[in-house]
Write a protein that holds these residues in place. Structure first.
Motif, short mmCIF file in Angstrom:
data_model
loop_
_atom_site.label_atom_id
_atom_site.label_comp_id
_atom_site.label_asym_id
_atom_site.label_seq_id
_atom_site.Cartn_x
_atom_site.Cartn_y
_atom_site.Cartn_z
N THR A 118 0.86 -1.19 0.00
CA THR A 118 0.00 0.00 0.00
C THR A 118 0.89 1.23 0.00
O THR A 118 1.77 1.35 0.85
N TYR A 119 0.66 2.14 -0.94
CA TYR A 119 1.55 3.30 -1.07
C TYR A 119 0.76 4.57 -1.37
O TYR A 119 -0.26 4.56 -2.03
N VAL A 120 1.31 5.69 -0.87
CA VAL A 120 0.93 7.02 -1.31
C VAL A 120 2.09 7.50 -2.18
O VAL A 120 3.21 7.68 -1.67
N ALA A 121 1.86 7.63 -3.48
CA ALA A 121 2.99 7.85 -4.38
C ALA A 121 2.75 8.93 -5.42
O ALA A 121 3.56 9.84 -5.59
N SER A 122 1.65 8.85 -6.17
CA SER A 122 1.40 9.78 -7.27
C SER A 122 0.78 11.09 -6.76
O SER A 122 0.33 11.18 -5.62
N ASP A 123 0.75 12.08 -7.64
CA ASP A 123 0.09 13.34 -7.29
C ASP A 123 -1.33 13.11 -6.82
O ASP A 123 -1.78 13.73 -5.83
N ALA A 124 -2.06 12.24 -7.51
CA ALA A 124 -3.46 11.98 -7.13
C ALA A 124 -3.54 11.37 -5.74
O ALA A 124 -4.45 11.69 -4.96
#
Length: 278
Positions: free
Chosen positions: A179-185
């Motif tokens: 689970t990651y927070v990665a892209s601009d969105a």
């Protein structure tokens, strides 16, 4: 840094009054066991690794979330997830000196904005809580998942056990699930809910009140990382703490004054007395 100041920081990290906040620089000495390559942790290194070693367009090289958004639009969100899992979950790395140093101190609460597993490996010998940031999920406004490590496996839970140490991985981890927070969105969604109070468990909101922080291995010249940090340390004591920051820019100095961080102009490896990464 004076010896008295160093003793103050080390004592605070040990007794839980000061919270270590880890950025990409703490991984500067971590290398792939197979190839010897440094783990990609900084924005530029992540972009190059995601693009097979080739630079992307200048506007995409500005920040990893922007480059990840470009890959997501072309190949889907799963492409970014697969890259991060391959990088952090399927590649064996050497241990980092900062993580070994922190493991000996056994801090009560650690914030780690990196996506690797070294912090979790450090805590594997004892039960602990794991808070993992998530983004763009339906059915709930909350932007975290909670787990308890039993000594053998992670078990998802609905509430933190505040008798146990707290590991907070806001940008994600490959374990126990990728689970990651990665892209601009991802960041737009996560930061929006972080500002609204939905990305921090209520027990942690209460526990973090009045804490001070030591930022280690983190530059503050990017708006995304500054916004995440400012909300995670919300309700800190005043002044909010310290940052190990060699050669700070004017922009970083202004921001640190604004949020109440005292700048210590040395890097994390100098602070812990370790050899500088090659």
């Amino acid at each position: 840094m004076t010896p008295d100041q160093r003793d103050l920081l080390v004592t605070g990290l040990s007794n839980g009054t000061i919270v270590p906040y880890l950025g990409p620089g703490v991984l500067a000495d971590v290398r792939s066991v197979a190839t010897g390559a440094v783990i990609p942790a900084t924005s530029d290194a992540l972009i190059l690794a995601m693009n097979d070693g080739r630079p992307m367009a200048p506007k995409l090289m500005y920040e990893f979330p922007r480059a990840a958004m470009n890959v997501e639009l072309k190949r889907g969100r799963s492409a970014v997830t697969r890259f991060l899992t391959r990088t952090y979950g399927e590649t064996e790395y050497t241990r980092g000196a900062v993580h070994d140093w922190l493991q000996a101190l056994a801090p009560r609460y650690v914030v780690d904005i990196n996506r690797d597993t070294q912090l979790q490996d450090s805590a594997a010998s004892r039960p602990h809580n794991l808070i993992v940031g998530v983004a763009r999920i339906g059915g709930t406004p909350f932007r975290y998942k909670l787990y308890t490590w039993t000594g053998e496996a992670y078990r998802e839970v609905e509430q933190l056990d505040m008798a146990l140490p707290l590991l907070f991985k806001p940008m994600g981890t490959p374990r126990p699930e990728a689970t990651y927070v990665a892209s601009d969105a991802d960041y737009v969604d996560y930061i929006t809910e972080l500002m609204g109070g939905f990305a921090i468990p209520p027990e942690l909101k209460a526990y973090r009140q009045g804490k001070r922080y030591l930022l280690m291995g983190l530059r503050l010249n990017r708006d995304t990382e500054r916004m995440v940090m400012a909300d995670i340390v919300y309700s800190a004591a005043q002044p909010a703490g310290w940052i190990l920051l060699p050669d700070p820019t004017a922009k970083e100095r202004r921001f640190c004054r604004k949020v109440g961080l005292e700048i210590i102009e040395e890097d994390v490896f100098e602070f812990i007395g370790a050899a500088q990464p090659a």
